[in-house]
Design a protein around this motif. Sequence first.
Motif: not given
Lengths: 128, 234
Positions: B50-60
């Motif tokens: 799965f994709r994730r980056s910022c983990a804080h609802g900012v990067c989308g």
Amino acid sequence: MALKRSVGLKGLRYRGGGPMLAWSLHRISGLLIIIFVGTHVLASFFMQQTASDLGTNLNIIYESLYFQILIYFVVMFHGLNGLRILILDTWPQLLEYQREVTWLQWLVFIPVYGLTVFIMIQHAASSG
Amino acid sequence: MQVTLKIFRYNPEEDKKPHYESYKLEAEPTDRVLDLLEYVKSYHDGTLSFRRSCAHGVCGSDAMRINGLNRLACKVLIKELSAKKITIEPILGMQVIKDLIVDMEPFFENYRVVMPYFVNDEPPPKRERLQSQEQRERFDDTTKCILCASCTTSCPSFWANEKYLGPAAIVTAHRFIFDSRDRAGAERLKRLNDAFGVYRCHTIFNCTVACPREIEVTRAIGEVKKAIATGKID
Ligand code: FES
């Protein structure tokens, strides 16, 4: 290889809630209106042009109380929902209050529809 | 509390068809869905993608269908779902590359059509291009977009045809069209006044419901429609 793009029935399972339901009902009611009008035209054609009983039978179905209640629901919903969309399209700033506008739509729909159905049933009961 | 994660799985190298796999885990009500996905990846199956980056609802990056609704996995708490069984699937209307990862290229292709950048060829003033508070306020809502594609992939018109530019592209167009400093509004409106432009929007509101940034997406589309119809940007 990537999995091909396919939505199909998965789209129906999407939980869009009330607004998505209103949109689906708008489509379905539009289709039903076309079928109803088509049946009506067909019935008139058979009545006038052929000697078969088909036209009469179609008319019996068409004029039955249940059918009338259903048609009335479909036409009334389609009309009111269409009106809601027209209003929102004309004044996009109202789109912010779409939930309230939808409530308003049902607030108009329920008494008007309920009262008419009540009169229809009362009429059918007294004449039948 | 015990929860069951039912996750859509597809490995292009091994599977002909996708399938679902369930994982039972202990979770805190305040855990996010992303935490549980990370847990499954760390302790159950390292191949889960799965994709994730910022983990804080900012990067989308981590938009996915959580219990049938498009959400960001990093923003949804377990207690908000009020269900012990959580179904996680990729966003709809895109090619699935692996598990929850979809090919975002068609989405960005649509995005590029609306010229998602500031255009103004007039000679720049000595200092910044000034704008009143009201002028800035006019497009404030649509500046919040993080391009997660939650809106576009919740839209039945987009499901029906991926050529429809989609809510996210129109939101971006809105951000520039209503910016008093920008000069390409007319060109953008021309591009949106197309068979696959704004008029594919049938005010279904799935986009507004799906947006994790609470952008009034349908309203933005409505304003663009009106600007096209009246020829006025106000
Ligand atoms: S991981 Fe960046 S938005 Fe969720």
